[in-house]
Design a protein around this motif. Sequence first.
Motif, PDB file in Angstrom:
ATOM      1  N   GLU A 237      24.864  15.377  50.523  1.00  0.00           N
ATOM      2  CA  GLU A 237      25.412  14.766  49.374  1.00  0.00           C
ATOM      3  C   GLU A 237      24.287  14.577  48.357  1.00  0.00           C
ATOM      4  OE1 GLU A 237      28.048  10.548  48.873  1.00  0.00           O
ATOM      5  OE2 GLU A 237      27.043  11.044  50.830  1.00  0.00           O
TER       6      GLU A 237
ATOM      7  N   TYR B 189      21.196  14.480  53.839  1.00  0.00           N
ATOM      8  CA  TYR B 189      21.708  15.358  54.398  1.00  0.00           C
ATOM      9  C   TYR B 189      21.434  15.081  56.000  1.00  0.00           C
ATOM     10  CZ  TYR B 189      16.727  16.751  54.900  1.00  0.00           C
ATOM     11  OH  TYR B 189      15.314  16.683  55.249  1.00  0.00           O
TER      12      TYR B 189
ATOM     13  N   GLU C 249      28.504  16.833  55.459  1.00  0.00           N
ATOM     14  CA  GLU C 249      28.151  17.542  54.243  1.00  0.00           C
ATOM     15  C   GLU C 249      26.893  17.032  53.449  1.00  0.00           C
ATOM     16  OE1 GLU C 249      29.253  20.847  52.715  1.00  0.00           O
ATOM     17  OE2 GLU C 249      29.451  20.990  54.987  1.00  0.00           O
TER      18      GLU C 249
END
Length: 197
Positions: free
Chosen positions: A39, A32, A37
């Motif tokens: 993952e 992160y 975003e």
Amino acid sequence: MTIEVIASKRVEQGTGASRRLRRAGQVPGIVYGFGIEPEAVTLNHNDLYHAMQHEAFHASILNLNIDGKTQPVLLRDAHYHPWKQQVMHVDFQRVNPNEKIHIKVPLHFINADIAPGVKLGGGIVSHVMTEADIECLPGKLPEFIEVDLAKLDAGHSLHLDAIKLPEGVEFVALKHGDNATVATILAVRGGGEETAA
């Protein structure tokens, strides 16, 4: 020192999927940060476990290779099994090369054997801290900080402000006005009382 960590994208998520991964010798993880975003990833357990035995792994910028794409990250958290030698989950944080990071690094103590408090006073070195919070740009991150005890006398302490830091590195505690004790040499009492007793 560059440490590469190999990972793959994780499609299946949830408790059941994580359990299946662990049975297959994999470790679920998450990456992160950096405004991207989060993952979900999976890593080989044995490779990761052995890498995590090295002190540098916990205080270095790691090159996380996810399916061939590499990105700089820090290990932020790891969950272990209560009694087995097993890593259950890992968290990595993406690193912005232009943004200061805040991380704990180990302290390496040197010259304790030649410190006057030990050599002349027969004192015992007490390590009050074994790691310290620092702040720096990722490119300046030291693997460890050396603490020189060469001039420490018995009954005296060494504080954060007495430690020479690499350029661009700061102690977080000092920035907040906390000049914490890092090490002290405890004076050993003479054996007179024991003999009398």
